[in-house]
Design a protein around this motif. Structure first.
Motif, PDB file in Angstrom:
ATOM      1  N   ARG A   1      44.752  37.896  80.315  1.00  0.00           N
ATOM      2  CA  ARG A   1      45.434  37.505  78.959  1.00  0.00           C
ATOM      3  C   ARG A   1      46.652  36.692  78.950  1.00  0.00           C
ATOM      4  NH1 ARG A   1      44.354  43.591  76.376  1.00  0.00           N
ATOM      5  NH2 ARG A   1      42.146  43.368  76.419  1.00  0.00           N
TER       6      ARG A   1
ATOM      7  N   PRO B   1      40.783  32.593  80.198  1.00  0.00           N
ATOM      8  CA  PRO B   1      41.315  34.026  79.812  1.00  0.00           C
ATOM      9  C   PRO B   1      40.678  35.189  79.622  1.00  0.00           C
ATOM     10  CG  PRO B   1      40.364  32.277  77.773  1.00  0.00           C
ATOM     11  CD  PRO B   1      40.345  31.811  79.642  1.00  0.00           C
TER      12      PRO B   1
ATOM     13  N   SER C   1      41.697  30.787  73.110  1.00  0.00           N
ATOM     14  CA  SER C   1      42.490  31.841  72.683  1.00  0.00           C
ATOM     15  C   SER C   1      41.128  32.642  71.499  1.00  0.00           C
ATOM     16  CB  SER C   1      42.831  31.650  71.822  1.00  0.00           C
ATOM     17  OG  SER C   1      42.444  30.515  70.345  1.00  0.00           O
TER      18      SER C   1
ATOM     19  N   SER D   1      39.396  34.415  74.272  1.00  0.00           N
ATOM     20  CA  SER D   1      40.285  35.896  74.985  1.00  0.00           C
ATOM     21  C   SER D   1      40.012  36.767  73.791  1.00  0.00           C
ATOM     22  CB  SER D   1      41.740  35.368  74.835  1.00  0.00           C
ATOM     23  OG  SER D   1      42.336  36.606  74.692  1.00  0.00           O
TER      24      SER D   1
ATOM     25  N   ALA E   1      42.933  41.745  82.790  1.00  0.00           N
ATOM     26  CA  ALA E   1      41.618  42.195  81.678  1.00  0.00           C
ATOM     27  C   ALA E   1      41.775  43.481  82.220  1.00  0.00           C
ATOM     28  CB  ALA E   1      40.569  40.771  81.257  1.00  0.00           C
TER      29      ALA E   1
ATOM     30  N   SER F   1      38.423  40.372  74.515  1.00  0.00           N
ATOM     31  CA  SER F   1      39.129  41.779  74.023  1.00  0.00           C
ATOM     32  C   SER F   1      38.282  42.852  73.691  1.00  0.00           C
ATOM     33  CB  SER F   1      40.376  41.043  73.445  1.00  0.00           C
ATOM     34  OG  SER F   1      39.895  40.700  72.630  1.00  0.00           O
TER      35      SER F   1
END
Length: 695
Positions: free
Chosen positions: A112, A108, A684, A687, A122, A691
């Protein structure tokens, strides 16, 4: 036909048994049939077999270069099959498509997840930040492993030593130092405390307890800032009394003194004089901030940490030979009946003619000498005789309210460290433990005088509508604790209508706060509320109560613990292996001649109050644990006449202090948590980290 589908982030494959508009029935290799939504089916294929596809896909996935895949990937949304065709060839097989899916899903930080097999590349800066974080995590894991192996080898890494007390008592369970200790404990099959001791992290048991206390209560150290005692600006009259104090020889914060006037006249005025730092120290001033930070003096054998700097204490302490500023309570009594005729409070300078030391005078000032049954060849003999008579009268009156007499079944224990002279102990000094009978005449005089002042001033504050800090107890039933509050309420244990703490303003912060309120009453009478520093429902008062309660509990807990340490040292220094003890509850016993409560094997089934002899089989100065067993019962089982008296309050206190040291580190739970975290780390989370530009 076969199908590959997603079930809550896990991929399965099986034979398609039937297909409807929105779902499929799929049979897994295990024979189990499952209903799968069509939206969750990511790939349909004819070959290879499902198990083979999954195995081949996982193998090929590990061969996919993520950097290269990221370069190939389009900037817009794309499906895993699209990437497979770009990465492998335009006729990518089902296994290659599955490999692309698996690889994209597990990365991730590069791609994404958009759902239904769709992904988005990404941004480059996010990828770089995420990769840097992954590398740091690897380096941290390597550091943890290195530290853990050093600990197992008997060497303590400097960072672990520096974080010792935090690791054991207030841990950050994500910190590398903490994880290293947990890992080392797992590898060595050792308890954390034993591991750290063997690695040299703990210099000595005494320093361990002392440094832990400082870590928890004085994280900024014990030094005072540069302060000078402000002068009292009031022009105070000099009292026409000859006051004397009664304290230990080690006492430097002399808060209280007594005086007696009018003997032989029919009306005797009994004076209680309290040092008055509140006349000079102001709320929110520099000294007040120091006092409010510490909240109380901390006592321990051979040493103490005072609430106020010594130079401030010496400016206000009731030292003999001086006229000392004081808040004085004068209560007038009928000399014959001891009926109260009136009371008043004055702000004045009180001549202190003597600082009596009860450890030097207990053997001289006896009940017989105070009642006239023996000669009284000492200073203030007549004043002390009246004070003793009054004290017994006050105690008897309180006991009527209490509903039962106050019994002093247990002595007070005094600790003295040879050659210490008030310096910070090292922990190996020879300790002497002596006893003083509770309720000795001088003790009784001082105790009743302070109860008189605290209850009288509490009632006065209440009468004038000025808030104070009170101590109350609703009843004497087991489990009913003393509470602190801002409203006058009965104190069942003391047997008084209300009770404040106002007689130790040099040693306890709540006493200083109450003294400010009492001074306002003495200066302004019925209008005192307008001038008092604290008003009704003042949030500051509640904050002070909360902070004081926490600090006072911690300080008393440390005092009990370190006295237990010195008691265990006493056992070792005197070679004591057997003790007589009284049974308390659930295997707890109380030594008859030492301040020590501990568990003894064999006491569990004996009745409360039974007298037993126990053998000490081992002690641990680090955990403060005692290992013991009952040798024999000494009292007569057929009668309770020779049983020891064991109060409910003793048991409550003992249960809180008799056990071994409790650590905040749980190796087994933390190892399991780490293992589960590693096994189920949610992509997640990664991720979300990836981000964030701040990573």
């Amino acid at each position: 036909m076969y199908a590959l589908f997603d079930d809550a982030g896990k991929f399965h494959a099986g034979r398609v048994m039937s297909e409807a508009d929105t779902s499929m029935q799929i049979e897994l290799d295990s024979g189990k049939r499952v209903k799968v939504k069509s939206a969750n089916v990511l790939l349909k294929f004819e070959q290879p077999a499902p198990a083979e596809l999954l195995a081949e896909g996982q193998r090929l996935a590990q061969e996919i270069d993520l950097d290269l895949a990221w370069e190939f990937a389009p900037d817009s949304d794309f499906g895993f099959a699209d990437l497979a065709r770009d990465y492998f060839n335009d006729k990518a097989s089902a296994a290659q498509q599955a490999a692309a899916l698996f690889r994209l899903f597990e990365a991730p930080h590069y791609f994404r997840r958009l759902g239904k097999g769709q992904f988005k590349k990404a941004p480059e800066e996010i990828v770089k930040a995420a990769l840097l974080g992954i590398e740091r995590k690897k380096q941290l894991a390597a550091q943890i492993d290195t530290w853990a192996r050093e600990l197992v080898a008997g060497q303590c890494p400097v960072p672990v030593r520096e974080q010792l007390y935090k690791i054991l008592f207030k841990p950050d369970k994500n910190a590398a130092e903490y994880k290293a200790v947990v890992e080392a404990s797992r590898l060595s099959h050792s308890a954390p405390l034993d591991l750290l001791k063997a690695a040299g992290a703990i210099d000595s048991p005494y320093q361990f307890h002392w440094r832990r206390f400082l870590f928890e209560n004085f994280p900024k150290g014990t030094a005072f800032p540069a302060l000078s005692a402000p002068e009292i600006k009031d022009k105070l009259p000099v009292a026409a009394v000859q006051a004397f104090s009664i304290d230990d020889s080690q006492t430097t914060e002399i808060d209280d003194a007594l005086s007696v006037q009018g003997l032989g006249t029919g009306t005797v005025v009994f004076g209680v004089h309290i040092a008055a730092p509140g006349l000079a120290i102001t709320p929110e001033g520099a000294i007040d901030k120091v006092a409010r930070d510490r909240l109380s003096t901390v006592y321990m054998p051979g040493y103490k940490l005072t609430m106020l700097p010594d130079e401030v204490v010496q400016a206000y302490t009731l030292l003999e030979g001086r006229e000392c500023p004081a808040v004085s309570l004068y209560v007038s009594y009928d000399e014959a009946t001891l009926d109260v005729k009136g009371s008043e409070t004055k702000l004045e300078r009180v001549p202190i003619v003597s600082n009596l030391r009860h450890d030097q005078l207990d053997a001289v000032i006896t009940e017989a000498s105070l009642t006239g049954e023996a000669p009284a060849d000492y200073a203030h003999a007549t004043e002390l005789a009246f004070a003793f008579r009054l004290a017994r009268h006050l105690k008897a009156a309180r006991e009527v309210v209490r509903g039962k007499p106050e019994l002093f079944n247990r002595p007070d224990y005094n600790f003295r460290l040879e050659g210490n002279d008030g310096r910070e102990p090292q922990g190996d000094e020879r300790v002497l433990i002596s006893t003083r009978t509770r309720g000795a005449p001088l003790d009784l005089i001082v105790a009743e005088a302070m109860i008189l002042a605290n209850s009288t001033w509490g009632g006065w504050l209440h009468e004038l509508g000025v808030p104070g800090i009170y101590r109350s107890q609703a009843s004497m039933a087991p489990g009913v604790k003393v509470r602190m509050g801002t409203k006058a309420a009965p104190h069942a244990g003391m047997g008084v209508a209300q009770y404040t703490w106002a007689t130790s303003p040099l040693r306890r912060y709540v006493d200083l706060v109450n003294q400010w309120q009492i001074i306002a009453c003495a200066r302004h009478g019925r209008t005192a509320l307008l001038a008092a520093p604290f008003k009704p429902k003042d949030a500051a008062l509640f904050s002070i109560i909360s902070s004081f309660d926490a600090a006072y509990t911690a300080y008393n807990g440390y005092q009990s613990g370190i006295e237990r340490y010195w008691t265990l040292q006493y056992l070792a220094q005197h070679g004591l292996q057997e003790l007589d003890a009284a049974v308390m509850k659930d295997g707890l016993v109380r030594a008859e001649t030492l301040p020590l409560v501990f568990k003894a094997v064999g006491a569990e089934r004996l009745p409360r109050g039974a007298i037993v002899r126990v053998r000490i089989t081992g002690t641990d100065l680090l955990t403060l644990d005692v290992h013991a067993s009952v040798l024999q019962r000494l009292d007569d089982p057929s009668t309770k006449a020779d049983d020891a008296v064991v109060e409910d309050t003793e048991i409550e206190d003992a249960e809180a202090t008799a056990g071994p040291l409790t650590l905040a580190i749980d190796v087994q739970a933390d190892v399991q948590a780490d293992a589960q975290g590693d096994a189920t780390e949610e992509p997640s989370t990664a991720s979300a980290v990836a981000s964030s530009p701040s990573v």
